[in-house]
Every structure is written in C-alpha cells, then in structure tokens.
Enzyme design. Sequence first.
Site, PDB file in Angstrom:
ATOM      1  N   GLU A 106       0.813  -1.206   0.000  1.00 57.44           N
ATOM      2  CA  GLU A 106       0.000   0.000   0.000  1.00 57.44           C
ATOM      3  C   GLU A 106       0.851   1.262   0.000  1.00 57.44           C
ATOM      4  O   GLU A 106       1.675   1.447   0.901  1.00 57.44           O
ATOM      5  CB  GLU A 106      -0.891   0.001   1.249  1.00 57.44           C
ATOM      6  CG  GLU A 106      -1.737   1.250   1.405  1.00 57.44           C
ATOM      7  CD  GLU A 106      -2.536   1.261   2.696  1.00 57.44           C
ATOM      8  OE1 GLU A 106      -3.474   2.073   2.784  1.00 57.44           O
ATOM      9  OE2 GLU A 106      -2.234   0.470   3.615  1.00 57.44           O
ATOM     10  N   GLU A 162     -12.164   3.157   5.481  1.00 56.00           N
ATOM     11  CA  GLU A 162     -11.042   3.403   6.382  1.00 56.00           C
ATOM     12  C   GLU A 162     -10.911   4.915   6.602  1.00 56.00           C
ATOM     13  O   GLU A 162      -9.927   5.539   6.220  1.00 56.00           O
ATOM     14  CB  GLU A 162      -9.743   2.814   5.813  1.00 56.00           C
ATOM     15  CG  GLU A 162      -8.636   2.745   6.856  1.00 56.00           C
ATOM     16  CD  GLU A 162      -7.293   2.376   6.264  1.00 56.00           C
ATOM     17  OE1 GLU A 162      -6.640   1.465   6.800  1.00 56.00           O
ATOM     18  OE2 GLU A 162      -6.883   3.005   5.264  1.00 56.00           O
TER      19      GLU A 162
END
Length: 267
Positions: A146, A241
């Site tokens: 990520e 998120e």
Amino acid sequence: MTRYTVNCSILFTEQPLLERPAAAKAAGFDAVEFWWPFPTATPSEAEVDAFVRSIEDAGVRLTGLNFAAGDMPGGDRGLVSWVGREGEFRASVDIAVKIGERLGTEVFNALYGNRLDGVDPAEQDALALENLAYAAGRTSAAVLLEPVSGAERYPLLTAADAIAVIDKVGAPNVRLLADLYHLTVNGDDVDAVLAEHIDRISHVQIADAPGRNEPGTGEIDFPRHFAALERGGYTGWIGLEYKASTTSDRAFDWISADSAGSGSGGS
C-alpha cells in the site's frame, strides 16, 4: 454492486476493539477489516481466540487483516523492511494466516515500513522482498502493498512505487492495495492508476481528502472512481477506512439506501 467493509480499527473507536464487529453489524454491514488488532506481534492463543470469537459472534466476515506494523500511534508504518524485526513480522504472518483460515479472510496488508536511521535503504529493500516472498508463500490469499501518506519516511508513495516492489517479488498473490485517500494526498493520478493497474488491485480503501473523513466531506469524486472500478472488472471490497467527522451512527449517512444494501454483503 459496491461492497463495503468497515475498518474497525479506525471506526467505532468509542467502543472496545472486540465490540466493534458487533457495532458494524448493528449498523447494517456484514463485513469488517482490521489493522493488526493485538498489542504485540506475538499475541497469546487466548488473545487470538477472543478476537476470532468477536468476529464470529457478531456474524460478520473478516475480509482483510494487516500484519503487525509496529507502534502505529507512535509513527511506525510496518515491519516488512525493518531490519532486525524479521522474526516479529514473520510470526505475525503465521498468526494472521491462521486467523484468516478460520474466518475466510481474503487479503492481508503488509505495510512496508519507514526508512531507518543508520540502515542502508538497499538493505531494507532486500529484506522487504524476502519478507513479502515469505508471506506470499504462506497463504493463497492476496498479500497487499500500500502507498501511504502522512509518514515522511515511508518510501512507497505512489502506485508505481508499490508496483515496482510487487514486480520484484514476482509472486502472483502479491498485489496492490489502492487507497484512494493516500493516492490523492500523495498527488498520484487516481484515474490513471485505476485505468492502468486495475488488474493488479486486490483491495480498495477510501476516505475523503482533505481530512480523511467520510466521503462527501472533501473533494474526491468517489462516484467517478467507483464507476472506473466497475468498468475495469473490480469485484472486491471497498474498505471504509476513514475517521468519522460525526458520531458513529451518522458516519455512513453518505451511503444511499441501495448502496447500503449491497454494501452489507451484496455482490
């Protein structure tokens, strides 16, 4: 249809961690994800069992789980490239994979880690390849890399940065996590990322920018990006998120009634 999974490490934080899966279920969702949910990389069997029970008792799926990432509140952002902590990282991989086998988890996020004082970046990068290969060999699920914003010493800022590492690992289940918030904040071209790398993406996470709050509080055009994901054939989950700018019971008001229905476990 869009499928949403609630990140219970950043949402419902007014409740104890093990009560958050049930809170997500009560809010209408059938899926959750977590950062590493334990205080150390090597939790006890009782701690693991309690976490698993919290998912099972809530009646939700654990769609995603981070490997141990160090002291996140203190600024750590992963152990993948942290020379000297290889044992901790690999122990957390083994534990996470066993949890995933019990709960049907589809993706594991391997945060790369910050650059370290006094350590050659090339040594960190070589270790990262070894650790990612280890993780990929322990599971058939996706191991994610990520790009992250807000950490000055984190070296993976764009999708291209992550893809370059993924290519070096060469394992088919090491894949890209496209967090639309981080990519936007770091100045990446999100439209180009989705167009060029859709076949490399195994998970998507969202928060609006600026602010990292729920969609509608910032400037990201989520309908456009969701349409691009659908056109590209993405069928995975969208991880929520973000930090709620309001109370938890209002944090999902941006989801339309139809989207909420599909997000609660529809396909």
